[in-house]
Design an enzyme around this catalytic site. Structure first.
Site, mmCIF file in Angstrom:
data_model
loop_
_atom_site.group_PDB
_atom_site.id
_atom_site.type_symbol
_atom_site.label_atom_id
_atom_site.label_comp_id
_atom_site.label_asym_id
_atom_site.label_seq_id
_atom_site.Cartn_x
_atom_site.Cartn_y
_atom_site.Cartn_z
ATOM 1 N N GLY A 243 -28.424 -39.070 -5.646
ATOM 2 C CA GLY A 243 -27.149 -39.782 -5.722
ATOM 3 C C GLY A 243 -26.761 -40.001 -7.166
ATOM 4 O O GLY A 243 -27.143 -39.227 -8.049
ATOM 5 N N SER A 244 -26.031 -41.058 -7.401
ATOM 6 C CA SER A 244 -25.485 -41.276 -8.741
ATOM 7 C C SER A 244 -26.568 -41.764 -9.706
ATOM 8 O O SER A 244 -27.547 -42.398 -9.308
ATOM 9 C CB SER A 244 -24.366 -42.311 -8.675
ATOM 10 N N GLU A 265 -32.951 -37.450 -8.058
ATOM 11 C CA GLU A 265 -32.101 -36.280 -8.304
ATOM 12 C C GLU A 265 -30.694 -36.827 -8.474
ATOM 13 O O GLU A 265 -30.085 -37.267 -7.508
ATOM 14 C CB GLU A 265 -32.223 -35.315 -7.113
ATOM 15 N N GLU A 396 -19.112 -37.664 -15.206
ATOM 16 C CA GLU A 396 -19.198 -36.816 -14.012
ATOM 17 C C GLU A 396 -18.001 -37.158 -13.123
ATOM 18 O O GLU A 396 -17.857 -38.300 -12.673
ATOM 19 C CB GLU A 396 -20.506 -37.100 -13.258
#
Ligand code: NDP
Length: 788
Positions: A243-244, A265, A396
């Site tokens: 996730g973030s 991740e 992002e």
């Protein structure tokens, strides 16, 4: 003109919709209401929330909101199931994984349609990419289950794993989490993202259907709060999160000191580098996949185009033309390129970011054409005229927005590519294989695609550098993320050492001149910034020397020196090996002197400790040119070279006990793998390390590769943990201080290893092997396609 003639003339696509009937029938069969899947049973739906189709805004089903009680029940079930599941033979577990793979293939179309309804991604992608990769993942891990004991002989599963996944690849992320966990013998509690739970629930039915033992897989649906209940749960042994970066950091902080395994991740801002000699048409097609695959909602999306200045204008013109032909619309239409964004909130977030970028000077191109009148749709966008500081370059976006910049030289391309806090993936386009293979190792990212993009395979590890997280998914590295050494559970707590009280008077009567050992920074001896020194006492409390009392400034100087020495990582392994052998030789030459110094500090005969230290230097000199990567053969015309790369600058805080060996046992693997080091030696007996300066100086160690700062171990560990220039930190000390180190490491998500107050006997030969080598390195997979 009749319709057929018109289509011939315009080459327009007609509608080619995939039917949602079976997916709707499945939802109807459940009254469009779902409970959790816990202990092999479905709970009665309690408090629910709606899962909507982002292409229409219509509700698909009501999903249960997982409470703390639900998480407790799932942990209990997973714990109960663990004993039996981990005791099965690898072959037995492999058969279950194989059965799951087959069942997914048999229901592939239903999964694909359900995924597209729930997530908004084009059916072309869910059908041809997501679901086949899911099946492939379970097949691949069926094999790992069977070969586990041979390939990982000293490893055991963690136990109960809590797994939290995002909404962008709902079933694929589930597969990436569940397949290796089960293969290793763990049981799991998985929480899908709030927006996309449906395929996880269908997967739970598959688990039921293949007869997976109850409690092995538990699916608890819910929101962020449900995720928090999982990460904070004391009964969970390992957390795996995708996730973030923001939530990843929060999870790092929550799990600090808990002893839980953790793999993260996280986000990315991946460069897509096009050199002037690239096959431009292919590079453009690759770029379409890189950034508009899954509407750009991809952690490894090639969202930063870096194109060589000489071809920039031509490339951008062609790109705009190609963008104009992308079809945005109904995700169930088989000829749609760009489907729906996940939710209105994500659309708003992206629009806000774009407004900020424009206010900062960016130009935005979007092709003409109408978006569907309802649903969460966005046009593909190309952003130009930006500086590296523009929000759209730095943040992002997680949407269909490509940011373009140019570069002149390969060096500049590398600098721009690495100018980000992230390091998930990168793409390089060039017809010159020498150039591409020269650039790939210079990019700080876990995956590099050459002349291709978004290649994924279960046999090839995936995961990030820097703030894109740690741990890998897929391949051998992915398996090891779900295993831990069997001997760890035998470790006992270190008995609390009695503090040595200084003897009254404390005359300095060592027979030597009064001497305060300095620090060792950048290849030179340096006075402590504070101007203060620390007394070094023997076990009876007699003053036997003094060392500098290091502070933040000394650590900063040492980190700066270590970063200046990062060229050590590209020093040939053979050269690193020779230098380590040379260190061993020079230490051995003075072994009697070092043994005597150890006796003075510890009261014990130091002969064996010096001999073991020499042997350890030899061991890692031997490893320097042997601990290397692999070449994978994924099922396409490509090889993936798994390259072992150093972490960067490693901070080491060595144990008090065994003052020479404790430092050497940690220093040697870090150096062997190419990491410059900032070492804080034993806080109580640092003199052997300050004596080592001359050995270092006579062993051809380049300046800055070994830096030594003496002082209060815990205070210096905190500074190292908080320092963004430190990439990894190994700490030996109490449980409380280990927790502090892990928590303080969140700022740049540096990888930490801490002893957690446990007795790691570093003289044990088990530490001569890959235990620390793995922690000193990270794997980069470079995909290289072939074919004339
Ligand atoms: P989050 O990181 O918030 O969510 C990922 C998962 O974690 C979801 O299951 C979420 O639950 C859960 N979660 C949220 N908060 C917590 C918490 N405090 N503790 C434990 N679990 C938690 O990502 P979002 O879905 O909100 O997306 C936000 C941004 O994150 C995106 O715009 C994108 O930039 C980035 N992102 C990156 C991804 C990647 O693969 N690298 C994937 C997804 C997002 P729930 O969804 O139910 O709230």
């Amino acid at each position: 003109m009749n319709e057929i003639a018109r289509i011939f003339e315009t080459l327009d696509y007609g509608p080619a919709p995939e039917g949602p009937e079976q997916a709707n029938a499945w939802l109807d069969a459940h009254d469009r209401k779902f409970g959790h899947f816990i202990d092999g049973k479905w709970t009665r739906p309690g408090k629910t929330f709606s899962s909507d189709n982002p292409a229409t805004g219509e509700s698909l089903a009501q999903i249960s909101m997982g409470s703390e009680d639900d998480v407790n029940a799932a942990v209990k079930a997973a714990r109960a199931a663990f004993k039996g599941w981990s005791a099965l033979s690898g072959y037995e577990r492999g058969k279950y994984l194989y059965a799951i793979a087959r069942a997914i293939q048999k229901h592939a179309r239903l999964f694909a349609v359900l995924e597209t309804l729930d997530n908004g991604k084009p059916i072309r992608e869910s059908r041809d990419i997501d679901i086949p990769l899911v099946a492939r993942h379970f097949y691949h891990h069926a094999g790992w289950a069977q070969h586990l004991s041979r390939e990982f002989p000293d490893a055991v599963p963690y136990g109960v794993c809590g797994q939290i996944i995002p909404w962008n690849f709902p079933l694929l992320m589930l597969a990436w989490k569940i397949a290796p966990a089960l293969a290793a013998g763990n049981t799991v509690i998985l929480k899908p993202a709030e927006f996309t739970s449906l395929t996880a629930l269908l997967f739970a039915e598959i688990c039921e259907r293949v007869g997976l033992p109850k409690g092995v897989v538990n699916i608890v649906t819910g929101e962020g709060g449900t995720g928090q209940a999982i990460t904070a749960h004391a009964g969970i042994d390992k957390i795996a999160f995708t996730g973030s970066t923001e939530v990843g950091k929060a999870i790092r902080a929550v799990t600090a000191g808990s002893g839980k395994g953790l793999s993260l991740e996280l986000g990315g801002k991946s460069p897509y580098i096009v050199f002037e000699d690239a096959d431009i048409d292919s590079a453009i097609e690759g770029l379409i996949d890189a950034i508009w695959f899954n509407q750009g909602q991809v952690c490894c999306a090639g969202s930063r185009l870096l194109v060589q200045e000489s071809i920039e204008a031509r490339f951008i013109t062609k790109l705009k033309k190609r963008m104009a032909s992308l079809r945005v619309g109904d995700p169930l239409d088989k000829s749609i390129d760009i489907g729906a964004m996940i939710a209105p909130v994500q659309v708003e977030r992206i629009k806000d970011l774009m407004k900020r970028g424009v206010a900062e000077g960016a130009d935005i191109y979007e092709p003409d054409g109408q978006l569907p009148s309802r649903g969460c749709f966005l046009k593909p966008a190309l952003v130009t005229n930006v500086s590296p500081a523009n929000t759209l370059v730095a943040e992002e976006i997680f949407g269909p927005v490509l940011v373009a910049m140019s570069f002149r030289t390969p060096e500049e391309a590398v600098q721009l590519a690495n100018n980000t806090k992230y390091g998930l993936a990168a793409t390089i386009w060039s017809e010159n294989i020498n150039l591409a293979l020269d650039i790939a190792p210079q990019i700080k990212a876990g995956v590099v695609w050459i002349n291709g993009t978004n290649n994924f395979d279960a046999a090839v590890g995936f995961g990030g550098y820097k703030e894109s997280g740690y741990g890998r998914e897929g391949g051998r590295e992915g398996m090891s993320a779900y295993l831990k050494p069997a001997w760890e559970k035998e470790l006992k707590a270190v008995p609390v050492a009695k503090a040595v009280e200084p003897r009254a008077g404390n005359p300095l009567d060592t027979g030597h001149l009064d001497q305060t050992a300095k620090m060792y920074i950048g290849g030179k001896q340096a006075r402590p910034d504070s101007g203060y020194s620390r007394a070094v006492l023997d076990p009876s409390g007699k003053l036997i020397g003094e060392v500098g009392d290091g502070n933040r400034k000394d650590i900063r100087n040492a980190v700066e020196a270590a970063r200046a020495a990062l060229g050590w990582s590209t020093t040939p392994a053979h050269t690193r090996a020779q230098i380590l052998y040379f260190l061993a030789e020079n230490l051995d030459y003075r072994r009697d002197e070092f043994a005597a110094r150890l006796k003075l500090q510890t009261g014990e005969d130091g002969t064996e400790e010096v001999a073991l230290s020499v042997e350890r230097l030899f061991a890692f000199a031997g490893w320097a040119d042997k601990y290397d990567g692999a070449v994978h053969n994924p099922p396409l015309r490509a090889v993936a070279a798994a390259m072992i790369e150093p972490l960067g600058v490693i901070g080491i805080v060595a144990p008090n006990a065994r003052p020479l060996l404790g430092s050497i046992a940690l220093l040697a693997p870090a150096l062997a793998m190419g990491n410059p080091v900032v070492l804080v030696p034993s806080g109580t007996s640092p003199l052997s390390l300050t004596d080592l300066y001359q050995v270092i100086e006579t062993s051809d160690v380049p300046n800055g590769v070994i830096n030594i700062v003496t002082g209060d171990s815990v205070a210096l560990a905190k500074t190292l943990a908080e320092h963004d220039g430190v990439d990894g930190l190994w700490f030996v000390g109490s449980a409380d201080a280990s927790a502090m180190v892990e928590k303080a490491s969140t700022s740049n998500l540096k990888q930490t290893w801490t002893s957690r107050g446990l007795e790691f006997d570093l003289s044990n030969r088990r530490f001569e092997g890959d235990y620390f080598l793995a922690k000193a390195t990270q794997v980069k997979n470079v995909w290289i396609p072939y074919g004339a």
